[in-house]
Design a protein around this motif. Structure first.
Motif, short mmCIF file in Angstrom:
data_model
loop_
_atom_site.label_atom_id
_atom_site.label_comp_id
_atom_site.label_asym_id
_atom_site.label_seq_id
_atom_site.Cartn_x
_atom_site.Cartn_y
_atom_site.Cartn_z
N ALA A 14 0.84 -1.27 0.00
CA ALA A 14 0.06 -0.01 0.01
C ALA A 14 0.96 1.17 0.03
O ALA A 14 0.35 2.37 -0.71
CB ALA A 14 -0.99 -0.01 1.26
N THR A 15 1.91 1.24 0.72
CA THR A 15 2.69 2.45 0.90
C THR A 15 3.54 2.71 -0.53
O THR A 15 3.69 3.94 -0.96
CB THR A 15 3.79 2.18 1.87
OG1 THR A 15 3.22 1.69 3.29
CG2 THR A 15 4.60 3.69 2.20
N PHE A 16 4.03 1.76 -1.03
CA PHE A 16 4.62 1.64 -2.58
C PHE A 16 3.48 2.48 -3.40
O PHE A 16 4.07 3.33 -4.30
CB PHE A 16 5.07 0.57 -3.04
CG PHE A 16 6.49 0.42 -2.45
CD1 PHE A 16 7.69 1.24 -2.89
CD2 PHE A 16 6.91 -0.70 -1.74
CE1 PHE A 16 8.94 1.03 -2.34
CE2 PHE A 16 8.18 -0.94 -1.55
CZ PHE A 16 9.20 -0.02 -1.78
N ALA A 17 2.37 1.96 -3.37
CA ALA A 17 1.33 2.41 -4.23
C ALA A 17 0.83 4.07 -4.03
O ALA A 17 0.86 4.91 -5.00
CB ALA A 17 -0.24 1.41 -4.11
N VAL A 18 0.90 4.16 -2.81
CA VAL A 18 0.60 5.78 -2.41
C VAL A 18 1.76 6.48 -3.06
O VAL A 18 1.64 7.69 -3.36
CB VAL A 18 0.39 5.91 -1.04
CG1 VAL A 18 0.49 7.18 -0.46
CG2 VAL A 18 -0.90 5.10 -0.51
N ALA A 19 2.91 6.03 -2.76
CA ALA A 19 4.12 6.80 -3.29
C ALA A 19 4.09 7.12 -4.65
O ALA A 19 4.54 8.13 -5.09
CB ALA A 19 5.50 5.99 -2.68
N ALA A 20 3.90 6.09 -5.24
CA ALA A 20 3.78 6.37 -6.92
C ALA A 20 2.72 7.13 -7.27
O ALA A 20 3.09 8.07 -8.24
CB ALA A 20 3.65 4.95 -7.48
N ILE A 21 1.53 7.16 -6.78
CA ILE A 21 0.62 7.97 -7.12
C ILE A 21 0.96 9.51 -6.56
O ILE A 21 0.80 10.49 -7.42
CB ILE A 21 -0.79 7.62 -6.09
CG1 ILE A 21 -1.12 6.47 -6.59
CG2 ILE A 21 -1.62 8.59 -6.45
CD1 ILE A 21 -2.40 5.73 -5.89
N GLY A 22 1.66 9.55 -5.32
CA GLY A 22 2.02 10.96 -5.09
C GLY A 22 3.01 11.42 -5.71
O GLY A 22 2.98 12.74 -6.19
N VAL A 23 4.23 10.79 -6.17
CA VAL A 23 5.05 11.26 -7.06
C VAL A 23 4.60 11.66 -8.43
O VAL A 23 4.77 12.92 -9.12
CB VAL A 23 6.26 10.44 -7.52
CG1 VAL A 23 7.17 10.90 -8.40
CG2 VAL A 23 6.99 10.14 -6.19
N GLY A 24 3.56 10.98 -8.85
CA GLY A 24 3.07 11.34 -10.34
C GLY A 24 2.07 12.36 -10.23
O GLY A 24 2.06 13.28 -11.06
N PHE A 25 1.18 12.49 -9.29
CA PHE A 25 0.42 13.53 -9.03
C PHE A 25 1.36 14.88 -8.54
O PHE A 25 0.90 15.89 -9.19
CB PHE A 25 -0.66 13.56 -7.90
CG PHE A 25 -1.98 12.75 -8.23
CD1 PHE A 25 -3.08 13.77 -8.53
CD2 PHE A 25 -2.23 11.62 -8.45
CE1 PHE A 25 -4.14 13.21 -8.98
CE2 PHE A 25 -3.73 11.21 -8.68
CZ PHE A 25 -4.46 12.00 -9.14
N GLY A 26 2.28 14.71 -7.98
CA GLY A 26 3.31 15.76 -7.79
C GLY A 26 3.63 16.46 -8.98
O GLY A 26 3.66 17.86 -9.19
N VAL A 27 4.03 15.85 -9.92
CA VAL A 27 4.74 16.21 -11.12
C VAL A 27 3.68 16.68 -12.07
O VAL A 27 3.78 17.67 -12.77
CB VAL A 27 5.61 15.05 -12.06
CG1 VAL A 27 5.63 15.23 -13.18
CG2 VAL A 27 6.75 14.38 -10.89
N LEU A 28 2.47 16.19 -12.14
CA LEU A 28 1.36 16.60 -12.83
C LEU A 28 0.71 17.96 -12.43
O LEU A 28 0.56 18.72 -13.13
CB LEU A 28 0.22 15.53 -12.83
CG LEU A 28 -0.89 15.87 -13.65
CD1 LEU A 28 -0.73 15.84 -15.11
CD2 LEU A 28 -2.10 14.68 -13.35
N THR A 29 0.82 18.16 -10.99
CA THR A 29 0.07 19.30 -10.60
C THR A 29 1.19 20.27 -10.26
O THR A 29 0.80 21.56 -10.19
CB THR A 29 -0.57 18.80 -9.31
OG1 THR A 29 0.33 18.62 -8.34
CG2 THR A 29 -1.66 18.08 -9.57
N GLY A 30 2.80 19.94 -10.27
CA GLY A 30 3.43 20.81 -9.99
C GLY A 30 3.52 21.14 -8.51
O GLY A 30 4.04 22.48 -7.92
N SER A 31 3.18 20.41 -7.58
CA SER A 31 3.13 20.63 -6.27
C SER A 31 4.28 19.86 -5.58
O SER A 31 4.49 18.81 -5.65
CB SER A 31 1.82 20.01 -5.75
OG SER A 31 1.91 20.13 -4.30
N SER A 32 5.03 20.59 -4.69
CA SER A 32 6.26 20.01 -4.12
C SER A 32 5.86 19.41 -3.06
O SER A 32 6.38 18.43 -2.42
CB SER A 32 7.41 21.41 -3.81
OG SER A 32 6.73 22.26 -3.09
#
Length: 307
Positions: A14-32
């Protein structure tokens, strides 16, 4: 989820899934702040994976051939690895938060950054639901298992839910002020939220680090020492011994206890079965008999052997 290993495996996935989603959304939205959330989760997952390995070593759930080879090199067991992993995990999580805080302050001083608040809100809602669910599930399971690793993991999920909830509130605020007279504040929402989250995260692992350091340094737990002293004094009075020496340490989940009883010189000889019976009673009075208790009880007339 019946065992410690089962819980940690599901938590890692679950943590790896959340981490992957977080990095992906972060790059997509421009959110540090979202990127930090993902990297923080990735660091947490890596430490949980290491904790799973140590847990397997401690419980020795491996092939007989591999177990025999490892035991030859670690005859005193693997308990000492647990506080090392817990301490390393706390230090790494705190270090990641400190680094992110510096980045957030730098971004604030340079005018902030634009953010796609709608997509950021979707990410935050998803992570809050997942993190809160995992925290509750692991906390309930640990009532029976009582594992330091699972406790730390459940605390990490709860912390993730709280911090992402704070990000969610910040993203909703940034979305609401767009097109209003407060619109000039929107570029500062993301770095400001990241800075606040880091200020909260930095001190949280400190209790875990302190306890891990105490275990690594073999600091004697006061409550366990008092209990062992009480049992030893009763044994001295009951059998007419001269004195005793007790050495107690906690190493992760392990409890290491060594007791030396000073027997008067010239005592009538006793059969080994009688000495074993004395040991058995003292062990029962100390309690906590399990694979995680290392108990040594010795008898001598020479105080030098006990000090």
């Amino acid at each position: 989820m019946s065992t410690e290993q089962d819980i940690l495996r599901q938590s890692i996935a679950a943590t790896f899934a959340v981490a992957a989603i977080g990095v992906g959304f972060g790059v997509l939205t421009g959110s540090s702040s979202i990127i930090f959330d993902g990297i923080y989760s990735l660091t947490d997952a890596s430490m949980t994976l290491l904790a799973l390995l140590v847990s397997r070593l401690i419980t020795q759930q491996m092939s007989e051939r591999r177990q025999a080879r490892l035991v030859q090199h670690f005859t005193m067991g693997f308990w000492h690895l647990e506080p090392m992993v817990l301490g390393l995990s706390g230090v790494m999580l705190t270090g990641a938060a400190v680094y992110a805080l510096f980045n957030a302050v730098q971004s604030l001083l340079s005018g902030g950054r634009e953010l796609q608040f709608g997509q950021a809100i979707v990410y935050a809602v998803l992570v809050v639901v997942v993190a809160a669910g995992m925290a509750l599930r692991n906390h309930r399971a640990n009532r029976r298992i009582r594992s330091g690793f699972v406790e730390l993991d459940a605390r990490g999920w709860a912390m993730s839910a709280a911090l992402t909830g704070a990000l969610l509130a910040a993203f909703v605020f940034g979305w609401l002020i767009q097109g209003t007279r407060w619109d000039w504040m929107s570029p500062y929402v993301d770095p400001a939220a990241l800075a606040l989250v880091c200020l909260v995260v930095i001190p949280l692992p400190i209790p875990t680090i302190r306890r891990a350091l105490a275990d690594i340094l073999l600091v004697t737990p006061a409550d366990l020492k008092q209990h062992v002293d009480a049992v030893a004094r009763q044994a001295v009075d009951r059998h007419g011994f001269l004195d005793y020496r007790a050495y107690v340490a906690r190493v992760g989940r392990g409890r290491q206890i060594e007791l030396f009883f000073i027997v008067p010189p010239g005592e009538p000889p006793r059969r080994l079965e009688q000495w074993d019976a004395i040991r058995d009673r003292i062990g029962e009075e100390i309690g906590g008999e399990s694979p995680d208790r290392w108990l040594t009880i010795a008898f001598t007339t020479d105080l030098g052997w006990a000090e």
